[in-house]
Motif scaffolding. Structure first.
Motif, PDB file in Angstrom:
ATOM      1  N   TRP A 137       6.708 -26.809  96.158  1.00 15.97           N
ATOM      2  CA  TRP A 137       7.914 -25.989  96.228  1.00 15.97           C
ATOM      3  C   TRP A 137       9.026 -26.771  96.896  1.00 15.97           C
ATOM      4  O   TRP A 137       8.865 -27.261  97.995  1.00 15.97           O
ATOM      5  CB  TRP A 137       7.640 -24.699  97.009  1.00 15.97           C
ATOM      6  CG  TRP A 137       6.743 -23.748  96.296  1.00 15.97           C
ATOM      7  CD1 TRP A 137       5.422 -23.536  96.516  1.00 15.97           C
ATOM      8  CD2 TRP A 137       7.116 -22.887  95.217  1.00 15.97           C
ATOM      9  NE1 TRP A 137       4.930 -22.612  95.646  1.00 15.97           N
ATOM     10  CE2 TRP A 137       5.951 -22.184  94.838  1.00 15.97           C
ATOM     11  CE3 TRP A 137       8.309 -22.652  94.533  1.00 15.97           C
ATOM     12  CZ2 TRP A 137       5.954 -21.254  93.810  1.00 15.97           C
ATOM     13  CZ3 TRP A 137       8.302 -21.731  93.519  1.00 15.97           C
ATOM     14  CH2 TRP A 137       7.134 -21.045  93.163  1.00 15.97           C
ATOM     15  N   ALA A 138      10.141 -26.892  96.238  1.00 16.93           N
ATOM     16  CA  ALA A 138      11.287 -27.586  96.817  1.00 16.93           C
ATOM     17  C   ALA A 138      12.164 -26.569  97.547  1.00 16.93           C
ATOM     18  O   ALA A 138      12.328 -25.432  97.107  1.00 16.93           O
ATOM     19  CB  ALA A 138      12.106 -28.280  95.716  1.00 16.93           C
ATOM     20  N   LYS A 139      12.688 -27.007  98.684  1.00 13.05           N
ATOM     21  CA  LYS A 139      13.534 -26.108  99.461  1.00 13.05           C
ATOM     22  C   LYS A 139      14.770 -25.683  98.673  1.00 13.05           C
ATOM     23  O   LYS A 139      15.285 -24.586  98.855  1.00 13.05           O
ATOM     24  CB  LYS A 139      13.951 -26.791 100.759  1.00 13.05           C
ATOM     25  CG  LYS A 139      12.802 -27.006 101.736  1.00 13.05           C
ATOM     26  CD  LYS A 139      13.307 -27.629 103.027  1.00 13.05           C
ATOM     27  CE  LYS A 139      12.164 -27.819 104.012  1.00 13.05           C
ATOM     28  NZ  LYS A 139      12.620 -28.442 105.284  1.00 13.05           N
ATOM     29  N   ASP A 140      15.214 -26.561  97.767  1.00 12.72           N
ATOM     30  CA  ASP A 140      16.403 -26.230  96.980  1.00 12.72           C
ATOM     31  C   ASP A 140      16.157 -25.062  96.032  1.00 12.72           C
ATOM     32  O   ASP A 140      17.103 -24.443  95.546  1.00 12.72           O
ATOM     33  CB  ASP A 140      16.858 -27.454  96.182  1.00 12.72           C
ATOM     34  CG  ASP A 140      17.351 -28.578  97.088  1.00 12.72           C
ATOM     35  OD1 ASP A 140      17.659 -28.284  98.263  1.00 12.72           O
ATOM     36  OD2 ASP A 140      17.435 -29.731  96.624  1.00 12.72           O
ATOM     37  N   ASN A 141      14.870 -24.781  95.725  1.00 10.91           N
ATOM     38  CA  ASN A 141      14.550 -23.700  94.800  1.00 10.91           C
ATOM     39  C   ASN A 141      14.545 -22.332  95.464  1.00 10.91           C
ATOM     40  O   ASN A 141      14.572 -21.311  94.782  1.00 10.91           O
ATOM     41  CB  ASN A 141      13.175 -23.936  94.165  1.00 10.91           C
ATOM     42  CG  ASN A 141      13.171 -25.141  93.240  1.00 10.91           C
ATOM     43  OD1 ASN A 141      14.205 -25.481  92.683  1.00 10.91           O
ATOM     44  ND2 ASN A 141      12.027 -25.781  93.099  1.00 10.91           N
ATOM     45  N   SER A 186      17.509 -19.863  94.597  1.00  9.77           N
ATOM     46  CA  SER A 186      17.453 -19.354  93.227  1.00  9.77           C
ATOM     47  C   SER A 186      16.318 -18.346  93.061  1.00  9.77           C
ATOM     48  O   SER A 186      16.456 -17.371  92.317  1.00  9.77           O
ATOM     49  CB  SER A 186      17.296 -20.508  92.234  1.00  9.77           C
ATOM     50  OG  SER A 186      16.093 -21.215  92.480  1.00  9.77           O
ATOM     51  N   ILE A 187      15.205 -18.572  93.766  1.00  6.90           N
ATOM     52  CA  ILE A 187      14.084 -17.621  93.689  1.00  6.90           C
ATOM     53  C   ILE A 187      14.461 -16.305  94.345  1.00  6.90           C
ATOM     54  O   ILE A 187      14.195 -15.226  93.808  1.00  6.90           O
ATOM     55  CB  ILE A 187      12.828 -18.233  94.352  1.00  6.90           C
ATOM     56  CG1 ILE A 187      12.354 -19.451  93.548  1.00  6.90           C
ATOM     57  CG2 ILE A 187      11.721 -17.196  94.459  1.00  6.90           C
ATOM     58  CD1 ILE A 187      11.242 -20.218  94.214  1.00  6.90           C
ATOM     59  N   PHE A 238      23.271 -20.069  90.077  1.00  7.77           N
ATOM     60  CA  PHE A 238      22.077 -20.881  90.327  1.00  7.77           C
ATOM     61  C   PHE A 238      21.720 -21.869  89.217  1.00  7.77           C
ATOM     62  O   PHE A 238      20.880 -22.751  89.433  1.00  7.77           O
ATOM     63  CB  PHE A 238      20.859 -19.977  90.575  1.00  7.77           C
ATOM     64  CG  PHE A 238      20.996 -19.099  91.782  1.00  7.77           C
ATOM     65  CD1 PHE A 238      20.976 -19.646  93.057  1.00  7.77           C
ATOM     66  CD2 PHE A 238      21.159 -17.731  91.651  1.00  7.77           C
ATOM     67  CE1 PHE A 238      21.108 -18.849  94.176  1.00  7.77           C
ATOM     68  CE2 PHE A 238      21.286 -16.915  92.765  1.00  7.77           C
ATOM     69  CZ  PHE A 238      21.266 -17.482  94.031  1.00  7.77           C
ATOM     70  N   SER A 239      22.294 -21.741  88.048  1.00 10.46           N
ATOM     71  CA  SER A 239      21.898 -22.639  86.958  1.00 10.46           C
ATOM     72  C   SER A 239      22.955 -23.717  86.755  1.00 10.46           C
ATOM     73  O   SER A 239      24.092 -23.607  87.210  1.00 10.46           O
ATOM     74  CB  SER A 239      21.704 -21.852  85.657  1.00 10.46           C
ATOM     75  OG  SER A 239      22.948 -21.533  85.074  1.00 10.46           O
TER      76      SER A 239
END
Length: 523
Positions: A40-44, A47-48, A96-97
């Motif tokens: 899991w990347a912190k950047d995600n 968006s989650i 987020f995209s």
């Protein structure tokens, strides 16, 4: 697949080192090997979290539309629920995209057409709006003026009159405010102003703090002064169109100028003072300067002295005539879009023209025009489906419980929300497409004039200075080749002071100045 290996001498040991030639195609960039563990990347995380909130919002809309409700008039129409779901997904994609804003907006509009929420004629008619033609023609005129070099030459001429730091900052601010009436885009104005900044920065290369202050001043004033002109930002046109769709008068070029110009001037010069106070010491603010035309000519290929060329003289006359006709619409009755089209034809005419029509059309930001048309369609869907009215009462409805102070609380909440919205939705036009339908729907029930509330919201949304990604002018000036400009920490420092100043200023204009000028805040 198979592979073969040959040997070649090692440059270090002289031994034969194997050289492998693989016939298996290389892995596409960014694709992890099969045995790479998924992490899991912190950047995600944002968006989650956003996706979870999106699902919760869609579920809430579905429950309000189809679940039990205590009163029939509180039920969300089924069409409104679907419209809100599509709009919420579009907002998530905008935030987020990496998909382009225009692609998302057009995709959302198509979904609404396919599901019957909008007719195909409503979608296509948005591309034929008079405001779209107005912007298109204005961009053609701006291309002709830019091609002659008139705007750059005029700005440099004014700037070289400065004898001190504060005078230089004030002159730059005045020039940038004036460009709001010549270039119908903050991005276009930033691109026009960048060569001027580069020439100034190179001429003042030994004064790094002053160059830093100027690098912040240019994009900040460009963004804040956009409110001076109806064409200053696509959000202004979207606001007026949503008002007209809701049955209100909307704004013309003249009325927007009357209410927007004072705020643009005051906020721009307040920002200039704030930048000098934050990034220059007392000695730096009082230093003498000698910025000559000759010194600036060393850093630009464009001649800045001598009489105006024929093209520059024609560009000046054309710009003056178009702006005067826009401001005197009530006298001659010509629609602003018609005036702009006449100016565009004259700017590209074979005899008088400043640029060919083909070259001028290449400078038009078609993506922005399509985005604006699509967001106008989305705003129309929110209003006509009943979604905006329902959401307004659900989200901002509790404000009405404030009693006699409900109107005041409502305006304060709207201005604060509009100022902070750039942290979530980067596009100013998208912010207006989201906020204005809600504001217009709720304002009358609280005793607030919808036009005044919409104007205050749009004016407050002009603040978008916090991050380098918050606005295109901020991004453009954050990375100038060969010149050290601002860092993210500098933007955060400026925003920490400028944000409350802008909120207070918009509120002061809303409650005091604009009512005195003929736009009352309360019904």
């Amino acid at each position: 697949m198979s592979s073969s290996a040959t040997s070649s001498p090692s440059p270090e040991s002289g031994e034969q080192a194997p050289v492998r030639y693989a016939t298996t195609p290389p892995r596409p960039p960014g694709l992890a090997p099969k045995d790479t563990p998924i992490t899991w990347a912190k950047d995600n995380v944002p968006s989650i979290v956003g996706a979870v909130l999106l699902l919760a919002f869609v579920a809430w809309c579905a429950f309000e539309a189809f679940g039990p409700t205590p009163a029939d008039d509180a039920r969300l129409p089924a069409q409104g629920a679907l419209t809100l779901a599509v709009f919420a997904i579009a907002i998530w994609l905008w935030i987020f995209s990496s998909i382009g804003d225009t692609y998302v907006a057009l995709g959302a509009a198509i979904v609404l057409v396919l599901t019957g929420m909008l007719s195909d004629s409503q979608l296509f008619s948005s591309l034929g709006e008079d405001t779209v033609w107005l912007l298109l023609a204005a961009f053609v005129i701006a291309a002709g003026v830019t091609a002659t070099g008139l705007s750059t030459r005029a700005a440099v001429y004014i700037v070289t009159g400065a004898t001190g730091v504060r005078q230089l900052v004030y002159l730059v601010t005045g020039v940038l405010v004036a460009t709001a009436f010549a270039i119908p885009s903050t991005s276009g104005r930033a691109a026009l102003a960048l060569p001027i900044f580069v020439a100034l920065a190179q001429a003042l290369h030994d004064r790094k703090r002053l160059v830093l202050a100027l690098s912040l001043l240019f994009p900040s004033v460009i963004l804040l002064s956009a409110v001076a002109s109806y064409l200053g930002a696509g959000a202004h046109i979207i606001t007026s169109q949503i008002l007209q769709t809701s049955g209100y008068e909307g704004f013309s070029f003249t009325t927007w100028l009357i209410f927007g110009l004072p705020l643009a001037v005051v906020s721009s010069y307040a920002c200039a003072e704030l930048i000098m106070w934050l990034f220059l010491d007392k000695e730096g603010r009082s230093q003498k300067l000698d910025v000559s035309v000759e010194k600036l000519e060393e850093h630009t290929s464009m001649p800045l002295t001598g009489p105006l060329t024929v093209g520059q003289s024609r560009a000046a006359l054309l710009t003056l005539a178009v702006v005067l006709l826009w401001c005197t619409e009530s006298l001659h009755g010509l629609h602003p879009a018609v005036v702009a089209l006449l100016g565009a034809l004259l700017a590209t005419s074979p005899g008088y023209g400043l640029v060919t029509m083909g070259k001028a059309l290449k400078t038009v930001p078609w993506s922005m025009l399509l985005f604006m048309a699509a967001t106008l369609t989305l705003g129309t869907a929110l209003v006509e489906s009943g979604a905006a009215d329902w959401l307004a009462h659900r989200v901002l409805g509790p404000v009405s419980d404030a009693g006699a102070a409900a109107g005041v609380v409502f305006v304060v909440v709207v201005v604060v929300m509009s100022t902070a919205a750039h942290l979530i939705i980067q596009s100013r036009s998208a912010r207006s497409a989201v906020l204005i339908p809600i504001v217009v729907s709720l304002a009358p029930g609280i005793g607030v004039d919808p036009m005044a509330a919409a104007f205050a919201s749009t004016a407050a949304a002009g603040f978008c200075h916090t991050l380098t990604s918050s606005a295109k002018p901020v991004t453009l000036f954050s990375d100038v080749e060969g010149i050290e400009t601002y860092q993210p920490k500098d933007l955060l420092r400026l925003s920490a002071f400028l944000a409350p100043v802008m909120v207070g200023m918009v509120l002061f204009f809303s409650f005091v100045i604009w009512p005195l000028m003929g736009m009352p805040l309360f019904l």
